[in-house]
Design a protein around this motif. Sequence first.
Motif, PDB file in Angstrom:
ATOM      1  N   LEU A 504      12.240  43.566  25.283  1.00 32.19           N
ATOM      2  CA  LEU A 504      13.486  44.055  25.856  1.00 32.19           C
ATOM      3  C   LEU A 504      14.663  43.152  25.484  1.00 32.19           C
ATOM      4  O   LEU A 504      15.748  43.637  25.178  1.00 32.19           O
ATOM      5  CB  LEU A 504      13.381  44.124  27.391  1.00 32.19           C
ATOM      6  CG  LEU A 504      12.392  45.129  27.967  1.00 32.19           C
ATOM      7  CD1 LEU A 504      12.310  44.974  29.474  1.00 32.19           C
ATOM      8  CD2 LEU A 504      12.775  46.557  27.592  1.00 32.19           C
ATOM      9  N   GLN A 505      14.438  41.836  25.493  1.00 37.17           N
ATOM     10  CA  GLN A 505      15.531  40.907  25.257  1.00 37.17           C
ATOM     11  C   GLN A 505      14.983  39.547  24.863  1.00 37.17           C
ATOM     12  O   GLN A 505      13.903  39.155  25.316  1.00 37.17           O
ATOM     13  CB  GLN A 505      16.381  40.770  26.530  1.00 37.17           C
ATOM     14  CG  GLN A 505      17.717  40.103  26.354  1.00 37.17           C
ATOM     15  CD  GLN A 505      18.629  40.883  25.451  1.00 37.17           C
ATOM     16  OE1 GLN A 505      18.600  40.708  24.234  1.00 37.17           O
ATOM     17  NE2 GLN A 505      19.450  41.756  26.024  1.00 37.17           N
ATOM     18  N   VAL A 506      15.718  38.837  24.022  1.00 33.45           N
ATOM     19  CA  VAL A 506      15.429  37.436  23.712  1.00 33.45           C
ATOM     20  C   VAL A 506      16.666  36.642  24.093  1.00 33.45           C
ATOM     21  O   VAL A 506      17.759  36.901  23.581  1.00 33.45           O
ATOM     22  CB  VAL A 506      15.111  37.234  22.217  1.00 33.45           C
ATOM     23  CG1 VAL A 506      14.883  35.761  21.928  1.00 33.45           C
ATOM     24  CG2 VAL A 506      13.891  38.040  21.810  1.00 33.45           C
ATOM     25  N   ALA A 507      16.513  35.693  25.026  1.00 32.83           N
ATOM     26  CA  ALA A 507      17.677  34.956  25.515  1.00 32.83           C
ATOM     27  C   ALA A 507      17.266  33.594  26.056  1.00 32.83           C
ATOM     28  O   ALA A 507      16.308  33.490  26.822  1.00 32.83           O
ATOM     29  CB  ALA A 507      18.379  35.749  26.625  1.00 32.83           C
ATOM     30  N   ASP A 508      18.000  32.557  25.631  1.00 30.22           N
ATOM     31  CA  ASP A 508      17.840  31.203  26.198  1.00 30.22           C
ATOM     32  C   ASP A 508      16.391  30.725  26.203  1.00 30.22           C
ATOM     33  O   ASP A 508      15.890  30.218  27.214  1.00 30.22           O
ATOM     34  CB  ASP A 508      18.397  31.154  27.631  1.00 30.22           C
ATOM     35  CG  ASP A 508      19.913  31.281  27.664  1.00 30.22           C
ATOM     36  OD1 ASP A 508      20.535  30.990  26.638  1.00 30.22           O
ATOM     37  OD2 ASP A 508      20.456  31.667  28.705  1.00 30.22           O
ATOM     38  N   GLY A 509      15.715  30.888  25.081  1.00 35.95           N
ATOM     39  CA  GLY A 509      14.347  30.395  24.985  1.00 35.95           C
ATOM     40  C   GLY A 509      13.331  31.225  25.731  1.00 35.95           C
ATOM     41  O   GLY A 509      12.200  30.783  25.942  1.00 35.95           O
ATOM     42  N   LYS A 510      13.717  32.441  26.137  1.00 36.99           N
ATOM     43  CA  LYS A 510      12.815  33.316  26.882  1.00 36.99           C
ATOM     44  C   LYS A 510      12.701  34.659  26.169  1.00 36.99           C
ATOM     45  O   LYS A 510      13.672  35.162  25.604  1.00 36.99           O
ATOM     46  CB  LYS A 510      13.309  33.529  28.312  1.00 36.99           C
ATOM     47  CG  LYS A 510      13.423  32.223  29.097  1.00 36.99           C
ATOM     48  CD  LYS A 510      14.101  32.441  30.425  1.00 36.99           C
ATOM     49  CE  LYS A 510      14.303  31.112  31.133  1.00 36.99           C
ATOM     50  NZ  LYS A 510      15.227  30.213  30.402  1.00 36.99           N
ATOM     51  N   LEU A 511      11.511  35.219  26.237  1.00 33.41           N
ATOM     52  CA  LEU A 511      11.255  36.530  25.669  1.00 33.41           C
ATOM     53  C   LEU A 511      10.967  37.472  26.828  1.00 33.41           C
ATOM     54  O   LEU A 511       9.998  37.281  27.563  1.00 33.41           O
ATOM     55  CB  LEU A 511      10.065  36.452  24.700  1.00 33.41           C
ATOM     56  CG  LEU A 511       9.767  37.652  23.812  1.00 33.41           C
ATOM     57  CD1 LEU A 511       9.042  37.193  22.545  1.00 33.41           C
ATOM     58  CD2 LEU A 511       8.896  38.674  24.527  1.00 33.41           C
ATOM     59  N   VAL A 525       8.680  41.141  32.401  1.00 39.64           N
ATOM     60  CA  VAL A 525       8.205  39.754  32.438  1.00 39.64           C
ATOM     61  C   VAL A 525       9.116  38.871  31.594  1.00 39.64           C
ATOM     62  O   VAL A 525       9.483  39.218  30.465  1.00 39.64           O
ATOM     63  CB  VAL A 525       6.761  39.663  31.904  1.00 39.64           C
ATOM     64  CG1 VAL A 525       6.283  38.211  31.909  1.00 39.64           C
ATOM     65  CG2 VAL A 525       5.840  40.534  32.734  1.00 39.64           C
ATOM     66  N   GLY A 526       9.488  37.726  32.150  1.00 38.51           N
ATOM     67  CA  GLY A 526      10.179  36.686  31.404  1.00 38.51           C
ATOM     68  C   GLY A 526       9.179  35.649  30.943  1.00 38.51           C
ATOM     69  O   GLY A 526       8.490  35.032  31.760  1.00 38.51           O
ATOM     70  N   LEU A 527       9.080  35.463  29.628  1.00 37.50           N
ATOM     71  CA  LEU A 527       8.051  34.616  29.034  1.00 37.50           C
ATOM     72  C   LEU A 527       8.703  33.412  28.373  1.00 37.50           C
ATOM     73  O   LEU A 527       9.703  33.555  27.653  1.00 37.50           O
ATOM     74  CB  LEU A 527       7.293  35.436  27.983  1.00 37.50           C
ATOM     75  CG  LEU A 527       5.851  35.089  27.638  1.00 37.50           C
ATOM     76  CD1 LEU A 527       4.948  35.297  28.836  1.00 37.50           C
ATOM     77  CD2 LEU A 527       5.395  35.963  26.476  1.00 37.50           C
ATOM     78  N   ALA A 528       8.168  32.226  28.613  1.00 37.81           N
ATOM     79  CA  ALA A 528       8.643  31.035  27.907  1.00 37.81           C
ATOM     80  C   ALA A 528       8.108  31.086  26.482  1.00 37.81           C
ATOM     81  O   ALA A 528       6.900  31.172  26.263  1.00 37.81           O
ATOM     82  CB  ALA A 528       8.164  29.770  28.605  1.00 37.81           C
TER      83      ALA A 528
END
Length: 738
Positions: A504-511, A525-528
């Motif tokens: 959905l999005q890639v932002a600030d070191g999170k997928l 889900v926000g993934l490191a």
Amino acid sequence: MAEFESTCSIEIPAQANAQTVEEIRREEKRRKSVYLRLLARGRESQGKLLEAFDTYLQIAGVGVEGELDAVAEENGLKATPDVWARGRIAAMVSKSDPAGRAELEKRVSARWEAMKTAKAPVAELRKFAQLFGSLLESGRAAQAELARRAATEGGASGFLQAEQDWMNLYQFASSSTQAGEALHALAELYLEKGLAEDAAYCLRELGTQYGEVPIKGRKGSEWLAGAWGDHRLAPYLGGAPRWFGNGPVKALPVETSPGNNPRYTQAVVLRPEGEVLPFFQRLKLSLQFNSSRSNFNQFRMVEASTGAEVLSEPFSRENLLGQPQAAQLMFGGGANAPRMRYQARGHLVLVEALNTVHLLDVVQKHESNRHELWNLNIHNPKEAGGQSSSQLNSVQMPEKGQGSYMVQFQDGWRVRLGESAILGGGVAAVLCRDGLMGLDPLSGRKLWLREDVRGDSRIHGMGENVLVVEADQDGKAKSTRLIRFADGVVVSGTDLSSAYQRLLQVADGKLVHTKEVAEGGLAVVGLAVNGGQELWKVAVPAGTQFAEDEDDQTVSWLEPDGKFRRIDAATGRDLLVAKVDPFHVQGAQAKVLGDPDRLYLLLNKQTAPGSMVASNFSVATGVQQVPANGEFYAFDRSTGKTLWRISAKNQMLITENFDQMPVVLFSSRYTRPGNGNARQNVGAFLSVDKKTGKRLMDEEKPNLQPFQNFKIDTRRGRIELEAPGSRIVHQITGPGGK
């Protein structure tokens, strides 16, 4: 070992000329570099870390400028000796136990104190800071000292170097105090340069993010409070000034003038990627196709609110955007010109222009009397400057009008338009035909090259690393790797390809991605990226539809019952919860836009067969639009309350400067039924007052000529759309207008 070391020296023939002597010296450096690499790795494998450390420092001082050597420990990687040594030192520091790290810190600190006592030249300090700047405290101290020296030395290169040093210290700070001090130093640097708006931004960040942190004898909040007394800063401390006042908006009668034939120059507007300083928020950046210099395109910056030119400079390398074949492939038939982008790190700007990448300092010229610092032909990175031998073969349009264009050259090499470069922490990572290349962003010096990265890969900046995503023949992600910006080395981590397939999005070191859950429905889900652990998770029901959001730091969706949610991509926390009619959502594609006061939701549905809806702007204007055939909602940002709603039919929503305009503008041309079986081409125009939702203008005119200009004049409080023979004007009255 002594015998091996002796082979590094070469006897110079008595009759050798200067060129021969230079070649021998370079060969001696190469041999010594190979010898020292073997010696350092041997000592490291024996556990003699301090001896290995000293040898790596020797290697860093021997480096041959511009030469990339294969790295034996890393298949597919080439690097300069100093960059390789930097990577090995970083690996040693990261693997050291507390006692070993303390010993290394002691050794480096002693070296730093000796350099300070001896008043080492800037070149030596720079090498030291590059080696240790993000690893050890003494390295950070050296980088801070370099930034202070660069700032006091003055000149274009001094300002840019100081800015980039302070930004590195801010990005890789080991404490809140260090980060705050770097922000404060940036504010002082910008104020000295006359960039008060950017200085105010830094002080606002200092006061809000580091309000209780002691910084140079005062808290961050105290620095911000004191700034209100500075007449240079006060106008900007409340945020960027709005282009227009809050007065009423009036649609004037359509002006018809048979002699009005506005002229335009074909250009592509560049969109910012990620967060930029306020300096850029008031500017429009573009590439103009300069007929007088063939394919040497003109880089331009103008005040978006007035059209006043701020910077205009032809690129010093030809690129393909201006060539007839490329122009036909890129602009021949789409509703919009391709979305092209720029990235900014401070006032250093990276521009991707089809087959070329350019780095510019946009606030000042350098020794070359140019803003452009360097450039690279990504299709032929070994090609010298000037004209290009590259030839374009095809351009594959993105599905459903979204995503990136896939560009293929005549030799079969492919790359994604506008996704070939990242301006990261101290390195520009560029996808080129040779692989993924790391370059010094200020000088263009080649630092490393990964020959095992394909041109059609996707790359994302992730703090200290680049996320590289390789796809299969169907375009699905098949593998991911993390590659360190500093030296090109692969960082061990989890393969994220399955998560990326549902991205959905890639932002600030999170997928941010979706996944199915056992109890039914989905989870967001926000993934490191570095490690692959879940940072947050939000449950959503089955049948949820995700929206395209103009803000790349957020994720938005619509649930089957009409609930509209928008969350922070970094934390998963709700930013807005609102309600829409579920019927309006069925079969619609959703897009979210915003301005300082409101959020807007466009629900676009398919048009009737034969309508043939298209833009009513000349593609050459670069004005960006999206299809709009459905409901358009406006919500209060703070409460989520629906403020108003309108229906748009067979329209295109103008997204150009949407956040600054007091009106929502739609414009299209489409085909409608006429008498009998005849069909009629019409131009449609719709404008809506953002505050009230009132329709200001809703007209259709047969054979309306395409608009050639989209003008915003904040001094006169006018928004103008010009077509041959006619002009549509909206007047904003009250403060900021007339």
